[in-house]
Design a protein around this motif. Structure first.
Motif, PDB file in Angstrom:
ATOM      1  N   UNK A 148      26.472  41.485  36.969  1.00 18.31           N
ATOM      2  CA  UNK A 148      26.489  42.283  35.736  1.00 18.31           C
ATOM      3  C   UNK A 148      25.320  41.890  34.834  1.00 18.31           C
ATOM      4  N   UNK A 149      25.080  40.597  34.717  1.00 18.23           N
ATOM      5  CA  UNK A 149      24.023  40.118  33.820  1.00 18.23           C
ATOM      6  C   UNK A 149      22.623  40.454  34.324  1.00 18.23           C
ATOM      7  N   UNK A 150      22.468  40.629  35.625  1.00 20.83           N
ATOM      8  CA  UNK A 150      21.148  40.983  36.146  1.00 20.83           C
ATOM      9  C   UNK A 150      20.782  42.421  35.745  1.00 20.83           C
ATOM     10  N   UNK A 151      21.753  43.159  35.250  1.00 20.86           N
ATOM     11  CA  UNK A 151      21.517  44.529  34.761  1.00 20.86           C
ATOM     12  C   UNK A 151      21.477  44.582  33.235  1.00 20.86           C
ATOM     13  N   UNK A 152      21.424  43.447  32.584  1.00 19.83           N
ATOM     14  CA  UNK A 152      21.380  43.387  31.119  1.00 19.83           C
ATOM     15  C   UNK A 152      20.145  44.117  30.602  1.00 19.83           C
ATOM     16  N   UNK A 153      20.211  44.679  29.405  1.00 20.10           N
ATOM     17  CA  UNK A 153      19.039  45.373  28.862  1.00 20.10           C
ATOM     18  C   UNK A 153      17.852  44.456  28.532  1.00 20.10           C
ATOM     19  N   UNK A 154      18.082  43.158  28.432  1.00 29.04           N
ATOM     20  CA  UNK A 154      17.022  42.227  28.035  1.00 29.04           C
ATOM     21  C   UNK A 154      16.519  41.456  29.259  1.00 29.04           C
TER      22      UNK A 154
ATOM     23  N   UNK B 243      32.878  33.761  27.711  1.00 29.08           N
ATOM     24  CA  UNK B 243      32.789  34.780  26.655  1.00 29.08           C
ATOM     25  C   UNK B 243      31.364  34.982  26.140  1.00 29.08           C
ATOM     26  N   UNK B 244      30.537  33.969  26.253  1.00 33.60           N
ATOM     27  CA  UNK B 244      29.155  34.069  25.782  1.00 33.60           C
ATOM     28  C   UNK B 244      28.334  35.042  26.625  1.00 33.60           C
ATOM     29  N   UNK B 245      28.801  35.385  27.816  1.00 33.73           N
ATOM     30  CA  UNK B 245      28.072  36.346  28.648  1.00 33.73           C
ATOM     31  C   UNK B 245      28.158  37.757  28.074  1.00 33.73           C
ATOM     32  N   UNK B 246      29.052  37.948  27.109  1.00 34.07           N
ATOM     33  CA  UNK B 246      29.207  39.246  26.437  1.00 34.07           C
ATOM     34  C   UNK B 246      28.721  39.200  24.986  1.00 34.07           C
ATOM     35  N   UNK B 247      28.095  38.123  24.600  1.00 39.25           N
ATOM     36  CA  UNK B 247      27.677  37.923  23.203  1.00 39.25           C
ATOM     37  C   UNK B 247      26.633  38.964  22.802  1.00 39.25           C
ATOM     38  N   UNK B 248      26.637  39.412  21.542  1.00 39.81           N
ATOM     39  CA  UNK B 248      25.618  40.370  21.101  1.00 39.81           C
ATOM     40  C   UNK B 248      24.192  39.823  21.130  1.00 39.81           C
ATOM     41  N   UNK B 249      24.029  38.503  21.039  1.00 38.00           N
ATOM     42  CA  UNK B 249      22.696  37.906  21.047  1.00 38.00           C
ATOM     43  C   UNK B 249      22.213  37.686  22.472  1.00 38.00           C
ATOM     44  N   UNK B 250      21.028  38.223  22.779  1.00 35.46           N
ATOM     45  CA  UNK B 250      20.478  38.036  24.119  1.00 35.46           C
ATOM     46  C   UNK B 250      20.141  36.569  24.376  1.00 35.46           C
ATOM     47  N   UNK B 251      19.834  35.837  23.341  1.00 43.61           N
ATOM     48  CA  UNK B 251      19.501  34.413  23.498  1.00 43.61           C
ATOM     49  C   UNK B 251      20.701  33.664  24.063  1.00 43.61           C
ATOM     50  N   UNK B 252      21.861  33.972  23.544  1.00 39.58           N
ATOM     51  CA  UNK B 252      23.085  33.321  24.009  1.00 39.58           C
ATOM     52  C   UNK B 252      23.449  33.816  25.407  1.00 39.58           C
ATOM     53  N   UNK B 253      23.308  35.115  25.663  1.00 40.51           N
ATOM     54  CA  UNK B 253      23.599  35.643  27.006  1.00 40.51           C
ATOM     55  C   UNK B 253      22.670  35.025  28.050  1.00 40.51           C
ATOM     56  N   UNK B 254      21.408  34.806  27.689  1.00 39.20           N
ATOM     57  CA  UNK B 254      20.452  34.211  28.627  1.00 39.20           C
ATOM     58  C   UNK B 254      20.864  32.788  29.000  1.00 39.20           C
ATOM     59  N   UNK B 255      21.276  31.998  28.022  1.00 38.13           N
ATOM     60  CA  UNK B 255      21.735  30.639  28.311  1.00 38.13           C
ATOM     61  C   UNK B 255      23.037  30.674  29.099  1.00 38.13           C
ATOM     62  N   UNK B 256      23.903  31.635  28.772  1.00 35.76           N
ATOM     63  CA  UNK B 256      25.173  31.750  29.482  1.00 35.76           C
ATOM     64  C   UNK B 256      24.954  32.092  30.953  1.00 35.76           C
ATOM     65  N   UNK B 257      23.961  32.917  31.249  1.00 34.59           N
ATOM     66  CA  UNK B 257      23.681  33.264  32.646  1.00 34.59           C
ATOM     67  C   UNK B 257      23.333  32.013  33.446  1.00 34.59           C
ATOM     68  N   UNK B 258      22.506  31.149  32.881  1.00 29.58           N
ATOM     69  CA  UNK B 258      22.164  29.898  33.563  1.00 29.58           C
ATOM     70  C   UNK B 258      23.412  29.034  33.770  1.00 29.58           C
ATOM     71  N   UNK B 259      24.190  28.900  32.693  1.00 25.62           N
ATOM     72  CA  UNK B 259      25.364  28.031  32.745  1.00 25.62           C
ATOM     73  C   UNK B 259      26.408  28.547  33.725  1.00 25.62           C
ATOM     74  N   UNK B 260      26.629  29.849  33.769  1.00 29.86           N
ATOM     75  CA  UNK B 260      27.614  30.416  34.695  1.00 29.86           C
ATOM     76  C   UNK B 260      27.205  30.123  36.132  1.00 29.86           C
TER      77      UNK B 260
END
Length: 156
Positions: free
Chosen positions: A98-104, A67-84
């Motif tokens: 999907x995350x490689x196309x993130x706006x951040x 669920x953190x891969x959809x979090x509003x905070x880019x900081x959390x999404x960035x850590x989630x990408x590594x963890x996934x």
């Protein structure tokens, strides 16, 4: 750990230290305390918990991290990408694409790195993205860059 049983203090420093120690030592008896930290309404604490769960590499914790891969905070999404990338293995490829196309950029970079560490499945996904003329141009550029760093099976 004894102090972790109490309600978190307003500054949450002890929780952060616990998560960072778990991540750096890659040892924790039970990940439930880290999983509970995902519900703390603090970006730094949640990001540290995700980092720790990824470092521990316990695949059973993936449903708590996804669920953190959809979090509003880019900081959390960035850590989630590594963890996934670590927890899901090749099964995480669709979400990482999907995350490689993130706006951040930081999220994109972490997703590209995670894909490059997945071996053949990640390299295949990066090649597909790099060769897709309709793909997001920034994601395509990251895929091309990561492919320059990996061998045919994803080894660095």
């Amino acid at each position: 750990e004894v102090r972790m049983d109490a309600e978190p203090e307003p500054d949450l420093r002890e929780w952060m230290i616990y998560a960072l120690l778990a991540a750096s030592t890659r040892r924790v008896e039970e990940p439930s305390r880290l999983i509970a930290m995902l519900d703390v309404a603090d970006t730094d604490v949640e990001a540290a918990a995700i980092k720790a769960l990824g470092s521990l590499g316990i695949p059973e914790t993936l449903p708590f991290v996804m669920p953190a891969t959809h979090h509003p905070s880019w900081i959390i999404r960035a850590q989630a990408a590594k963890a996934v990338g670590i927890l899901a293995g090749p099964g995480g490829v669709p979400r990482l694409l999907d995350l490689i196309c993130d706006p951040v950029f930081e999220v994109r970079r972490n997703a590209a790195l995670a894909l490059s560490h997945l071996g053949a499945a990640g390299v295949e996904a990066l090649r597909f993205l790099a060769d897709d003329p309709g793909a997001d141009p920034f994601a395509r550029d990251l895929a091309v860059e990561r492919l320059q760093w990996v061998g045919p099976e994803g080894a660095l």
